[in-house]
Design a protein around this motif. Structure first.
Motif, PDB file in Angstrom:
ATOM      1  N   LYS A  97       2.908  16.510  -1.245  1.00  0.00           N
ATOM      2  CA  LYS A  97       2.942  16.267   0.199  1.00  0.00           C
ATOM      3  C   LYS A  97       2.880  14.765   0.501  1.00  0.00           C
ATOM      4  CE  LYS A  97       1.180  20.776   1.518  1.00  0.00           C
ATOM      5  NZ  LYS A  97       2.502  21.328   1.521  1.00  0.00           N
ATOM      6  N   ILE A  98       2.038  14.057  -0.230  1.00  0.00           N
ATOM      7  CA  ILE A  98       1.959  12.602  -0.054  1.00  0.00           C
ATOM      8  C   ILE A  98       3.302  11.963  -0.406  1.00  0.00           C
ATOM      9  CG2 ILE A  98       0.941  10.474  -0.984  1.00  0.00           C
ATOM     10  CD1 ILE A  98      -0.891  11.891   1.000  1.00  0.00           C
ATOM     11  N   LEU A 124       6.437   6.732  14.942  1.00  0.00           N
ATOM     12  CA  LEU A 124       6.891   7.901  14.184  1.00  0.00           C
ATOM     13  C   LEU A 124       6.423   7.811  12.732  1.00  0.00           C
ATOM     14  CD1 LEU A 124       8.593  10.496  14.043  1.00  0.00           C
ATOM     15  CD2 LEU A 124      10.556   9.044  13.519  1.00  0.00           C
ATOM     16  N   ALA A 125       6.534   6.650  12.121  1.00  0.00           N
ATOM     17  CA  ALA A 125       6.086   6.477  10.737  1.00  0.00           C
ATOM     18  C   ALA A 125       4.582   6.723  10.606  1.00  0.00           C
ATOM     19  CB  ALA A 125       6.435   5.077  10.242  1.00  0.00           C
ATOM     20  N   ILE A 126       3.812   6.239  11.556  1.00  0.00           N
ATOM     21  CA  ILE A 126       2.361   6.438  11.515  1.00  0.00           C
ATOM     22  C   ILE A 126       2.006   7.905  11.703  1.00  0.00           C
ATOM     23  CG2 ILE A 126       0.196   5.917  12.726  1.00  0.00           C
ATOM     24  CD1 ILE A 126       1.404   3.073  13.161  1.00  0.00           C
ATOM     25  N   THR A 134       7.011   8.749   1.632  1.00  0.00           N
ATOM     26  CA  THR A 134       8.345   8.198   1.359  1.00  0.00           C
ATOM     27  C   THR A 134       9.197   8.175   2.616  1.00  0.00           C
ATOM     28  OG1 THR A 134       8.225   8.947  -0.934  1.00  0.00           O
ATOM     29  CG2 THR A 134      10.409   8.423  -0.071  1.00  0.00           C
ATOM     30  N   ILE A 135       9.147   9.240   3.393  1.00  0.00           N
ATOM     31  CA  ILE A 135       9.880   9.268   4.668  1.00  0.00           C
ATOM     32  C   ILE A 135       9.383   8.147   5.575  1.00  0.00           C
ATOM     33  CG2 ILE A 135      10.256  10.600   6.788  1.00  0.00           C
ATOM     34  CD1 ILE A 135      10.159  13.133   4.969  1.00  0.00           C
ATOM     35  N   LEU A 174       0.819  -1.208   0.000  1.00  0.00           N
ATOM     36  CA  LEU A 174       0.000   0.000   0.000  1.00  0.00           C
ATOM     37  C   LEU A 174       0.857   1.264   0.000  1.00  0.00           C
ATOM     38  CD1 LEU A 174      -2.859  -0.961   2.471  1.00  0.00           C
ATOM     39  CD2 LEU A 174      -3.097  -0.429   0.041  1.00  0.00           C
ATOM     40  N   LEU A 175       1.906   1.282   0.799  1.00  0.00           N
ATOM     41  CA  LEU A 175       2.791   2.454   0.833  1.00  0.00           C
ATOM     42  C   LEU A 175       3.464   2.681  -0.515  1.00  0.00           C
ATOM     43  CD1 LEU A 175       4.535   2.357   4.324  1.00  0.00           C
ATOM     44  CD2 LEU A 175       3.307   4.278   3.322  1.00  0.00           C
TER      45      LEU A 175
END
Length: 144
Positions: A115-116, A91-93, A121-122, A19-20
């Protein structure tokens, strides 16, 4: 119950990664148009991450890999699961949630996708770094 949750959490990571990557790919390829389909892809990715967080939090309380006993910081595996994995994934969430919110507040379609791309990506890099892959032998990770 622990084994079922562990396998669900471990297997669900592949859905999260797909999904990412799909959301990031979508953001790179659709620069001038922002439709409902784009919003749903980004939203579904964020919701999936939040569901994974809930399963992970339950595992945090019942897993033998997470022990907050004296000296747990000296053991690489206990430290990883008890601190590093938990904080990295949180942090990722948070980054995904902020990125999606900023995307929704942007006016231009190109800004929404930008922005997405940036935030997702980060978050993907952090997620990849915090997964206990099997080649990280000290952590006892598995493919599923």
């Amino acid at each position: 119950m622990y084994e079922a949750l562990k396998h669900a959490h471990s297997g669900f990571r592949w859905i999260i990664l797909i999904l990412l990557v799909f959301a990031i790919f979508n953001a790179f390829t659709r620069k001038d148009v922002y439709e409902k389909k784009d919003r749903m892809i980004y939203l579904f990715t964020m919701i999936s991450m939040h569901i994974m967080l809930l399963v992970g939090l339950v595992l945090n309380f019942i897993s033998p890999k997470v022990q907050y006993a004296s000296g747990f910081m000296k053991d690489a595996s206990l430290r990883f699961y008890g601190i590093e994995h938990l904080l990295g994934m949180l942090l990722a969430i948070v980054i995904i949630t902020i990125g999606r919110r900023k995307s929704e507040n942007a006016i231009e379609a190109a800004d929404k996708h930008k922005k997405i791309r940036r935030f997702y990506t980060i978050a993907l890099v952090i997620v990849l770094a915090m997964i206990p892959w099997p080649f990280r032998e000290a952590l006892g990770g598995s493919w599923f």
